[in-house]
Design an enzyme around this catalytic site. Structure first.
Site, mmCIF file in Angstrom:
data_model
loop_
_atom_site.group_PDB
_atom_site.id
_atom_site.type_symbol
_atom_site.label_atom_id
_atom_site.label_comp_id
_atom_site.label_asym_id
_atom_site.label_seq_id
_atom_site.Cartn_x
_atom_site.Cartn_y
_atom_site.Cartn_z
ATOM 1 C CB CYS A 6 3.729 10.666 1.027
ATOM 2 S SG CYS A 6 2.099 11.317 1.425
ATOM 3 N NE ARG A 15 -1.144 2.464 2.889
ATOM 4 C CZ ARG A 15 -0.623 3.569 3.389
ATOM 5 N NH1 ARG A 15 -0.610 4.688 2.681
ATOM 6 N NH2 ARG A 15 -0.076 3.570 4.595
#
Length: 318
Positions: free
Chosen positions: A259, A34
């Site tokens: 991110c 993830r």
């Protein structure tokens, strides 16, 4: 475990174990499928994601975070979340949590077979706005809906707090703010709070200061650390957390990640490097390092990139 220890001289294990200042056991939470993949510019084929998770399941890792039930508009890489959850081999004794930003995501996750979920907020107002498009207070309201539904369905919820040691938009974050958000999420019913150094800017000093503040509000047994390695400080920061009693650590195979809302942030600490360090400290993880390295090789080949794991890089040269 035996294969893992062969990569260390015997004295390196026994000498560190004699120090006795660390937890006897650490739960490693694998976030590669993830957190590791969400920042990839090219969409990773669903079969590759499924194979990655299945290989990670065979390493002895107790937790493999599988995917994220967010809107494909925000994170296109995770658009195949339902196919991934339905396609993986779920081995007994292993948790496969998924991220759910709101009630809609939670409901979709449960429909796809999720047995554990995670909610994610931040100690920074601007980051929260960029990441989940609302204020911190609004994010907590959204979480309460998820928590109510999760309680009714007997589904455990983990809480992430991002930007605990710094924010790409606000700079330094006060430890009081981190402690406040962590306390609220824990009080709402999150069984574990993962404290994320999202941009990897923290040092052992700032990690100690932040944990000291948070541990006044949340029991250390309910805390985890999630360290990105942008400034090369991740293992040092984790070591400080272990010395302070934290025994849950997030990591990403091959150091994948970043991110989407923190430009320039490099991946999480590589799971291989974390396990190597923990082996050297005589701390039990139950993870087979060689199988983990093989999994890192698989995903790096699939992505056509070099591993960020120093252990894997060194082993290739030996």
């Amino acid at each position: 475990m035996v294969a893992a220890r062969r990569l260390l001289p015997r004295w390196a294990v026994s000498a560190a174990a004699a120090a006795g200042a660390f937890p006897k056991r650490v739960k490693v939470v694998e976030v590669g499928p993830r957190d590791g993949l969400q920042n990839e510019k090219n969409v990773v084929p669903t079969p590759v994601k499924i194979n990655l998770i299945n290989m990670l399941s065979e390493t002895g890792l107790p937790v493999v975070e599988a995917t994220s039930f967010v809107s494909p508009k925000w994170v296109p890489q995770m658009a195949d979340h339902t196919e991934v959850m339905r396609g993986i081999n779920k081995l007994p004794g292993i948790s496969y949590p998924v991220l759910t930003p709101n009630l809609k995501g939670f409901q979709a996750a449960v429909a796809a077979g999720a047995k554990e979920v995670a909610i994610f907020g931040a100690a920074s107002e601007l980051f929260t706005k960029k990441n989940i498009n609302c204020s911190i207070d609004e994010s907590l309201e959204r979480f309460s809906e998820v928590m109510t539904a999760a309680r009714a369905a007997s589904i455990p919820v983990r809480g992430y707090v991002s930007c605990v040691l710094g924010c790409p938009y606000e700079g330094k974050i006060s430890t009081a703010k981190v402690a406040e958000v962590s306390k609220k999420m824990y009080s709402m019913g999150c069984y574990e709070i993962s404290l994320g150094d999202t941009i990897g800017i923290g040092t052992p000093g700032s990690m100690k200061e932040m944990l000291t503040a948070v541990m006044k509000e949340v029991p250390v047994g309910a805390l985890a650390v999630h360290c990105h390695d942008t400034y090369g400080q991740a293992l040092a920061n984790i070591l400080v957390a272990l010395q302070m009693g934290v025994s849950v650590v997030d990591a990403s195979v091959a150091g994948l990640g970043g991110c989407p809302y923190a430009q320039g942030a490099s991946g999480n600490v590589a799971t291989e490097d974390l396990v190597y360090m923990l082996n050297g400290l005589g701390i039990h993880t139950g993870v087979d390092l060689q199988k983990l390295m093989d999994t890192g090789t698989f995903i790096c080949n699939a992505l056509n990139r070099r591993t960020n794991s120093k252990v894997s890089q060194a082993s290739c040269r030996l």
